[in-house]
Design a protein around this motif. Structure first.
Motif, PDB file in Angstrom:
ATOM      1  N   TYR A 126      34.750 -14.095  12.561  1.00  0.00           N
ATOM      2  CA  TYR A 126      36.172 -13.779  12.505  1.00  0.00           C
ATOM      3  C   TYR A 126      36.705 -14.130  11.109  1.00  0.00           C
ATOM      4  N   ARG A 181      41.042 -11.160  18.952  1.00  0.00           N
ATOM      5  CA  ARG A 181      41.023 -12.469  18.313  1.00  0.00           C
ATOM      6  C   ARG A 181      40.255 -12.463  16.984  1.00  0.00           C
ATOM      7  N   THR A 182      39.163 -11.722  16.927  1.00  0.00           N
ATOM      8  CA  THR A 182      38.304 -11.792  15.743  1.00  0.00           C
ATOM      9  C   THR A 182      38.655 -10.752  14.682  1.00  0.00           C
ATOM     10  N   CYS A 201      33.283 -25.050  26.132  1.00  0.00           N
ATOM     11  CA  CYS A 201      33.707 -24.947  24.726  1.00  0.00           C
ATOM     12  C   CYS A 201      33.791 -23.512  24.237  1.00  0.00           C
ATOM     13  N   GLY A 202      34.451 -22.683  25.047  1.00  0.00           N
ATOM     14  CA  GLY A 202      34.831 -21.367  24.576  1.00  0.00           C
ATOM     15  C   GLY A 202      36.260 -21.407  24.045  1.00  0.00           C
ATOM     16  N   THR A 203      36.875 -20.243  23.917  1.00  0.00           N
ATOM     17  CA  THR A 203      38.243 -20.176  23.411  1.00  0.00           C
ATOM     18  C   THR A 203      39.199 -20.963  24.301  1.00  0.00           C
ATOM     19  N   THR A 204      39.079 -20.768  25.619  1.00  0.00           N
ATOM     20  CA  THR A 204      39.958 -21.451  26.562  1.00  0.00           C
ATOM     21  C   THR A 204      39.731 -22.955  26.551  1.00  0.00           C
ATOM     22  N   TYR A 262      29.788 -11.958  22.264  1.00  0.00           N
ATOM     23  CA  TYR A 262      31.157 -12.024  22.785  1.00  0.00           C
ATOM     24  C   TYR A 262      32.019 -11.161  21.894  1.00  0.00           C
ATOM     25  N   GLU A 312      39.523 -24.664  23.909  1.00  0.00           N
ATOM     26  CA  GLU A 312      40.073 -25.140  22.639  1.00  0.00           C
ATOM     27  C   GLU A 312      38.980 -25.590  21.668  1.00  0.00           C
ATOM     28  N   VAL A 324      30.938 -15.211  19.304  1.00  0.00           N
ATOM     29  CA  VAL A 324      31.723 -14.116  18.755  1.00  0.00           C
ATOM     30  C   VAL A 324      31.100 -13.682  17.430  1.00  0.00           C
ATOM     31  N   SER A 351      38.071 -24.488  18.921  1.00  0.00           N
ATOM     32  CA  SER A 351      38.433 -24.475  17.497  1.00  0.00           C
ATOM     33  C   SER A 351      39.103 -25.767  17.054  1.00  0.00           C
ATOM     34  N   GLY A 366      29.654 -22.289  24.219  1.00  0.00           N
ATOM     35  CA  GLY A 366      30.292 -21.546  23.138  1.00  0.00           C
ATOM     36  C   GLY A 366      29.793 -22.059  21.798  1.00  0.00           C
TER      37      GLY A 366
END
Length: 292
Positions: free
Chosen positions: A105, A137-138, A41-44, A132, A46, A102, A48, A75
């Motif tokens: 953001y 991105r942020t 469950c990081g950016t890759t 991170y 998805e 992160v 979000s 994440g």
């Protein structure tokens, strides 16, 4: 504990729902191929587009399938400090080994706001915390001095995924945060230079598709076998680039359908499938790496 090739796992969807069976098989394949750790469950992945309940169902499935054979990093980032705190508490509850966050953001806090955010996270977390830093991105940069302050004050903040692309920061972070601070590249294409400067590994997009080659690359770097690492870098470099020829993770999900026939290509809006030019680049890169 956190070293080597660590894929930022994609999340498979079928009919808009998390496909847990495919995900568990995917985790098993990653471990069998020599992957050193997993980010769920990081950016890759998805993250979000996942609800809180979905997010931690995915993390729990990863933890359960890994069964302690490799560390699982959850994440947990949010631009709302209260949500980030709730995330790290839930990650511990479902059995993750560490959390990755992160800085906030969209809000664009100053450096004091970033420090205070991670202060709240560190005080709430029963798990090791990895920063991170991904300003692309942020739109927020954890400056070296701020990282040093955070690490000095909160010993459970143990490392950083650095996706700034600034290789000099490896040395700067070592000076500011100490020699035991774990530095992990967030960029596949520059991971060789990052490792040569003292990095411990890479949280990788490419390792989703080429786990054995990425693990071999990291093992070569960690063993000081730089000629072999360079050979593998040249083999993987077109794939590193192709996987970002369209909005991620569209290209990597397409690539997975080429190397794992059971893998669904679906994404959740606003992410969409890779375009034709991107698919051609991925096809050529897979062939170059000997994966198809």
């Amino acid at each position: 504990m956190f070293r080597g090739s660590i894929p930022a796992l994609v999340t498979p969807f079928r009919d808009e729902a998390f496909d847990e069976g495919v995900y568990r098989d995917f985790v098993e394949w990653q471990i069998a191929e020599g992957t050193h750790g997993l980010v769920s469950c990081g950016t890759t992945g998805e993250a979000s587009t996942l609800s809180f309940e979905e997010h931690f169902a995915v993390v729990a499935a990863c933890v359960d399938q890994a069964k302690g054979r490799v560390p699982v990093i959850a994440g947990c980032g949010s631009n709302d400090t209260r949500v980030a705190v709730a995330n790290v508490k839930k990650a511990a509850e479902v059995g993750a080994d560490a959390v990755l966050l992160v800085p906030p953001y969209y809000n664009r806090p100053n450096q004091e706001g970033i420090y205070r955010h991670f202060e709240a996270v560190a005080q709430a977390s029963a798990l090791p915390v990895l920063l991170y830093n991904v300003p692309a991105r942020t739109v927020t940069d954890i400056q070296v001095e701020t990282a040093g302050r955070i690490v000095k004050d909160f010993p459970n903040i143990v490392g950083i995924k650095d996706a700034t692309g600034m290789l000099g920061r490896v040395t700067a972070h070592r000076a500011a945060c100490g020699p035991d601070f774990i530095q992990i590249s967030g960029n596949d294409d520059t991971a060789l230079g990052f490792m040569a400067m003292g990095g411990a590994g890479c949280i990788s997009v490419t390792a989703n598709v080429a786990p054995r080659l990425c693990a071999d690359f990291q093992n070569a770097c960690l063993g000081g076998e730089w000629a072999e690492a360079l050979r593998l870098q040249d083999l993987l470099y077109p794939l590193h680039m192709a996987l970002f020829t369209d909005a991620s993770p569209g290209p990597v999900k397409y690539a997975l359908t080429r190397v794992r026939k059971d893998f669904p290509s679906a994404l959740r809006l606003p992410m969409t499938s890779a375009g034709e030019a991107s698919r051609r680049a991925v096809d050529a890169a897979l062939a170059h790496a000997g994966l198809t």
